[in-house]
Scaffold this motif. Sequence first.
Motif, PDB file in Angstrom:
ATOM      1  N   GLN A 257      34.594  20.011  45.452  1.00 27.27           N
ATOM      2  CA  GLN A 257      36.203  20.806  45.271  1.00 27.27           C
ATOM      3  C   GLN A 257      37.049  20.888  45.444  1.00 27.27           C
ATOM      4  N   GLY A 258      37.116  21.478  44.112  1.00 26.65           N
ATOM      5  CA  GLY A 258      38.451  21.119  43.115  1.00 26.65           C
ATOM      6  C   GLY A 258      39.656  22.329  43.879  1.00 26.65           C
ATOM      7  N   THR A 259      40.438  21.615  42.738  1.00 22.45           N
ATOM      8  CA  THR A 259      41.941  22.160  43.410  1.00 22.45           C
ATOM      9  C   THR A 259      42.147  23.396  43.374  1.00 22.45           C
ATOM     10  N   SER A 260      41.921  23.604  41.751  1.00 18.74           N
ATOM     11  CA  SER A 260      42.426  24.732  40.631  1.00 18.74           C
ATOM     12  C   SER A 260      40.908  25.816  41.004  1.00 18.74           C
ATOM     13  N   THR A 261      39.732  25.112  41.557  1.00 20.15           N
ATOM     14  CA  THR A 261      38.497  25.751  41.241  1.00 20.15           C
ATOM     15  C   THR A 261      37.591  25.431  42.687  1.00 20.15           C
TER      16      THR A 261
ATOM     17  N   ALA B  95      37.533  27.009  30.188  1.00 21.25           N
ATOM     18  CA  ALA B  95      38.993  26.237  30.885  1.00 21.25           C
ATOM     19  C   ALA B  95      39.001  25.555  32.112  1.00 21.25           C
ATOM     20  N   ARG B  96      38.600  26.337  32.762  1.00 21.72           N
ATOM     21  CA  ARG B  96      39.252  26.547  34.658  1.00 21.72           C
ATOM     22  C   ARG B  96      38.101  25.566  34.777  1.00 21.72           C
ATOM     23  N   PHE B  97      36.355  25.206  34.380  1.00 24.76           N
ATOM     24  CA  PHE B  97      35.816  24.343  35.090  1.00 24.76           C
ATOM     25  C   PHE B  97      36.338  23.011  34.594  1.00 24.76           C
ATOM     26  N   ASN B  98      36.712  22.935  32.414  1.00 24.85           N
ATOM     27  CA  ASN B  98      37.128  21.724  32.474  1.00 24.85           C
ATOM     28  C   ASN B  98      38.322  21.266  33.839  1.00 24.85           C
ATOM     29  N   GLN B  99      39.274  21.972  33.849  1.00 25.44           N
ATOM     30  CA  GLN B  99      40.366  21.807  34.881  1.00 25.44           C
ATOM     31  C   GLN B  99      39.761  21.033  35.528  1.00 25.44           C
ATOM     32  N   ALA B 100      38.954  21.739  36.476  1.00 21.35           N
ATOM     33  CA  ALA B 100      38.357  21.911  37.985  1.00 21.35           C
ATOM     34  C   ALA B 100      37.328  20.234  38.123  1.00 21.35           C
ATOM     35  N   LEU B 101      36.926  20.444  36.694  1.00 23.04           N
ATOM     36  CA  LEU B 101      36.003  19.054  36.749  1.00 23.04           C
ATOM     37  C   LEU B 101      37.062  18.078  36.607  1.00 23.04           C
ATOM     38  N   GLY B 102      37.896  17.600  36.076  1.00 21.15           N
ATOM     39  CA  GLY B 102      38.771  16.638  36.008  1.00 21.15           C
ATOM     40  C   GLY B 102      39.547  16.012  36.978  1.00 21.15           C
TER      41      GLY B 102
ATOM     42  N   ALA C 103      39.042  12.795  39.453  1.00 22.63           N
ATOM     43  CA  ALA C 103      40.109  12.334  40.141  1.00 22.63           C
ATOM     44  C   ALA C 103      40.506  11.607  40.953  1.00 22.63           C
ATOM     45  N   LYS C 104      40.313  12.794  42.191  1.00 20.41           N
ATOM     46  CA  LYS C 104      39.706  12.738  43.413  1.00 20.41           C
ATOM     47  C   LYS C 104      38.677  11.495  43.685  1.00 20.41           C
ATOM     48  N   ILE C 105      37.771  11.830  42.546  1.00 17.57           N
ATOM     49  CA  ILE C 105      36.654  10.847  43.604  1.00 17.57           C
ATOM     50  C   ILE C 105      37.482   8.915  42.902  1.00 17.57           C
ATOM     51  N   THR C 106      37.868   9.050  42.228  1.00 15.01           N
ATOM     52  CA  THR C 106      38.458   8.014  41.385  1.00 15.01           C
ATOM     53  C   THR C 106      38.741   7.051  42.159  1.00 15.01           C
ATOM     54  N   THR C 107      39.998   7.844  42.994  1.00 16.50           N
ATOM     55  CA  THR C 107      40.623   7.271  43.670  1.00 16.50           C
ATOM     56  C   THR C 107      40.174   6.946  44.933  1.00 16.50           C
ATOM     57  N   GLU C 108      39.286   7.812  46.239  1.00 15.96           N
ATOM     58  CA  GLU C 108      38.341   7.237  47.097  1.00 15.96           C
ATOM     59  C   GLU C 108      37.660   6.278  46.862  1.00 15.96           C
ATOM     60  N   ALA C 109      37.183   5.786  45.540  1.00 21.21           N
ATOM     61  CA  ALA C 109      36.126   5.142  44.586  1.00 21.21           C
ATOM     62  C   ALA C 109      36.235   3.424  44.959  1.00 21.21           C
TER      63      ALA C 109
ATOM     64  N   GLU D 166      39.662  -2.927  39.105  1.00 22.86           N
ATOM     65  CA  GLU D 166      39.574  -1.020  38.765  1.00 22.86           C
ATOM     66  C   GLU D 166      38.404  -0.433  38.231  1.00 22.86           C
ATOM     67  N   LEU D 167      38.294   0.707  38.736  1.00 19.32           N
ATOM     68  CA  LEU D 167      36.622   1.268  38.025  1.00 19.32           C
ATOM     69  C   LEU D 167      37.943   3.256  38.402  1.00 19.32           C
ATOM     70  N   VAL D 168      36.799   3.588  37.305  1.00 16.63           N
ATOM     71  CA  VAL D 168      37.737   4.711  36.976  1.00 16.63           C
ATOM     72  C   VAL D 168      36.491   5.514  36.259  1.00 16.63           C
ATOM     73  N   VAL D 169      36.909   6.890  37.404  1.00 22.32           N
ATOM     74  CA  VAL D 169      35.116   7.745  36.511  1.00 22.32           C
ATOM     75  C   VAL D 169      36.578   9.211  35.805  1.00 22.32           C
ATOM     76  N   GLY D 170      35.724   9.468  35.025  1.00 19.26           N
ATOM     77  CA  GLY D 170      36.470  10.682  33.882  1.00 19.26           C
ATOM     78  C   GLY D 170      35.899  11.204  33.541  1.00 19.26           C
TER      79      GLY D 170
END
Length: 368
Positions: free
Chosen positions: A111-115, A156-163, A167-173, A189-193
């Motif tokens: 779940q994203g925050t905008s979508t 555009a909505r999808f790209n924003q939601a995916l980002g 970001a949430k997954i990276t923080t929790e990971a 340090e790990l980043v998924v983006g």
Amino acid sequence: FLQSAAKDTPNVAKYFDDAGPQSLLNVHATSAERTSAAVVVTLADQSSGSTKTYSLTSALHDTKSDPDIKKANLASDFITYRVLSSFYQFRNSQAIDLWPVFEQEILPFAQGTSTMDIATLWHRLKTSDPFIQSKASGEAAWFRKARYERYEADIARFNQALGEVLAKITTEAQKFYGEHFAEPDTQVELVVGVTAACSYDRYEHRIAMPSIGFEVKLNGDAIRKPQSFLNEAKLTQLALSVRFGATLAHLHDSPMKLLVLDDLLISLDLNNRMKVVDIILSETFAEHQKIILTHDLGFFNEFRRRIGASHTDWSFQHFKSVQSTGITLKEAKTEVQKAEDYLNGHSLDEAAICLRRAADDSAKRLRE
């Protein structure tokens, strides 16, 4: 079974269609067995003692639109070694792209925050090409232009939601890795983006899939090719952190939460396996009913030993192949339980051997 609650009946019945391309019927089954094939699941409510049975067959679809099963589907997690290996099964010449595993294994539950329902939005983008729809409808130019604009607004909505999801997954990971796998004097340090956003080419009339990168830094230095530089155990730790991070980033309320792990730890040594076992048994997943499957008898026994006094909360079973009866599921008894059986049968020598093994096991656990 869980996903069937969100499907229409034909998309459930197809798995029972012997002549269909997506049949899941056993190739060794008889005609009678194929006709009567079913998935039957009984859920027991521990608070009330009530039970409810659901059936899926070629004609029955008991789970259709059932709210509890829908919730359970979103709240449950099924993780296999195949999913983890897909994080790093890339050649040195390739850039890591996690989009395929995210699309199949993570996006449907994210779940994203905008979508809020990003999976539904992605399905709409994949299945509603504006060029094909405009051509089929014979629309005027102004209407066709509006259709394209709506489609690109959805992208555009999808790209924003995916980002936002990544970001949430990276923080929790990162948090998960720090709590469970971090080593002294080594900062990881790990980043998924998103490395390439989703887009639509109006001239080629096709959608371009997004790409998701997996970046790892070791003591502040970026590792260009994690799949080549890191060993498989470390890569599995990082993949587990991302996969469990996705679970923790998108927790759902549900009367039933399953955590199913299928031969998840075959690439880890015993010490790292036990780290993961301790994670599974921790408060992090206390609300989940755990189902753990493995081909490794040594890991099976070690897991049971690790549980120790909590053994009564668990059921240990193994498949046994007997020529006369085929494959059956048998309870895997402890050495003390075996000793009791031998005592009841007056086989004292065998009982003594089992008790000796149980004593050795208790001494080993006490020493640790």
